[in-house]
Design a protein around this motif. Structure first.
Motif, PDB file in Angstrom:
ATOM      1  N   SER A 190      68.923  -4.499 -43.596  1.00  0.00           N
ATOM      2  CA  SER A 190      68.831  -5.313 -42.393  1.00  0.00           C
ATOM      3  C   SER A 190      68.052  -6.581 -42.687  1.00  0.00           C
ATOM      4  O   SER A 190      66.989  -6.540 -43.292  1.00  0.00           O
ATOM      5  CB  SER A 190      68.143  -4.535 -41.279  1.00  0.00           C
ATOM      6  OG  SER A 190      68.142  -5.285 -40.099  1.00  0.00           O
ATOM      7  N   ASP A 220      76.427 -12.611 -40.630  1.00  0.00           N
ATOM      8  CA  ASP A 220      76.656 -12.297 -39.214  1.00  0.00           C
ATOM      9  C   ASP A 220      76.739 -13.532 -38.333  1.00  0.00           C
ATOM     10  O   ASP A 220      77.534 -13.577 -37.400  1.00  0.00           O
ATOM     11  CB  ASP A 220      75.582 -11.343 -38.679  1.00  0.00           C
ATOM     12  CG  ASP A 220      75.855  -9.897 -39.048  1.00  0.00           C
ATOM     13  OD1 ASP A 220      76.951  -9.612 -39.586  1.00  0.00           O
ATOM     14  OD2 ASP A 220      74.981  -9.046 -38.796  1.00  0.00           O
ATOM     15  N   LYS A 237      71.454  -6.326 -39.277  1.00  0.00           N
ATOM     16  CA  LYS A 237      72.012  -7.670 -39.437  1.00  0.00           C
ATOM     17  C   LYS A 237      72.390  -7.876 -40.893  1.00  0.00           C
ATOM     18  O   LYS A 237      71.736  -7.355 -41.788  1.00  0.00           O
ATOM     19  CB  LYS A 237      70.983  -8.723 -39.032  1.00  0.00           C
ATOM     20  CG  LYS A 237      70.593  -8.674 -37.576  1.00  0.00           C
ATOM     21  CD  LYS A 237      69.538  -9.718 -37.276  1.00  0.00           C
ATOM     22  CE  LYS A 237      69.067  -9.629 -35.840  1.00  0.00           C
ATOM     23  NZ  LYS A 237      68.011 -10.612 -35.574  1.00  0.00           N
ATOM     24  N   THR A 277      71.514 -14.498 -35.376  1.00  0.00           N
ATOM     25  CA  THR A 277      72.940 -14.181 -35.351  1.00  0.00           C
ATOM     26  C   THR A 277      73.638 -14.736 -34.114  1.00  0.00           C
ATOM     27  O   THR A 277      74.789 -14.419 -33.868  1.00  0.00           O
ATOM     28  CB  THR A 277      73.158 -12.657 -35.403  1.00  0.00           C
ATOM     29  OG1 THR A 277      72.586 -12.060 -34.227  1.00  0.00           O
ATOM     30  CG2 THR A 277      72.542 -12.055 -36.654  1.00  0.00           C
ATOM     31  N   ASN A 330      74.281 -10.275 -32.350  1.00  0.00           N
ATOM     32  CA  ASN A 330      74.240  -8.861 -32.689  1.00  0.00           C
ATOM     33  C   ASN A 330      73.506  -8.082 -31.599  1.00  0.00           C
ATOM     34  O   ASN A 330      72.570  -8.596 -30.989  1.00  0.00           O
ATOM     35  CB  ASN A 330      73.513  -8.642 -34.021  1.00  0.00           C
ATOM     36  CG  ASN A 330      74.340  -9.066 -35.201  1.00  0.00           C
ATOM     37  OD1 ASN A 330      75.174  -9.963 -35.100  1.00  0.00           O
ATOM     38  ND2 ASN A 330      74.108  -8.438 -36.330  1.00  0.00           N
TER      39      ASN A 330
END
Length: 132
Positions: A23, A113, A109, A29, A103
């Motif tokens: 992540s 993204d 993430k 994002t 997101n």
């Protein structure tokens, strides 16, 4: 429901997949797109809600006048759900639709993204233009 849909909606995937994926929490994002469409805002909102339902997304909230929508997109093989906001504003020639995507909180993430979410926002905006 297909086998893939069963797996994607399983408690196992929701519980453990985020722990197994890297992540990048520092990434932004969020992305957006805008489109002008003919039609009154109320009619545009109804068309958007039908489009979202037909695509399997979930409207989790709406303003009293139905011109602001909070949506969670469906999970797919290649992406988690996306938190999506849609705002509809009247214009002299119809309606202005703004789509905001990011997101879902609590989901991992990835480096691309932001770029993927920009494409998702643009695709949804074009689908809205076509649906209206």
């Amino acid at each position: 429901m297909t086998a893939i849909d069963k797996i994607l909606s399983s408690a196992f995937v929701d519980t453990y997949s985020a722990a197994l994926a890297p992540s990048f929490d520092f990434l932004d994002t969020s992305a957006g797109a805008e489109v002008e469409v003919p039609g009154a805002p109320a009619a545009v909102s109804a068309a958007i809600q039908k489009l979202l339902t037909d695509q399997g997304h979930t409207v989790i909230g709406a303003s009293e006048d139905q011109l602001e929508l909070a949506v969670v997109t469906r999970k797919t093989m290649l992406s988690w759900e996306l938190a999506t906001g849609i705002e509809i504003a009247p214009t002299p020639h119809g309606s202005h639709v703004s789509v905001f995507v990011q997101n879902m909180p609590g989901r991992p993430k990835a480096l691309l993204d932001g770029k993927k979410n920009k494409k998702a926002a643009q695709k949804l905006a074009e689908q809205i233009r076509t649906a209206v």
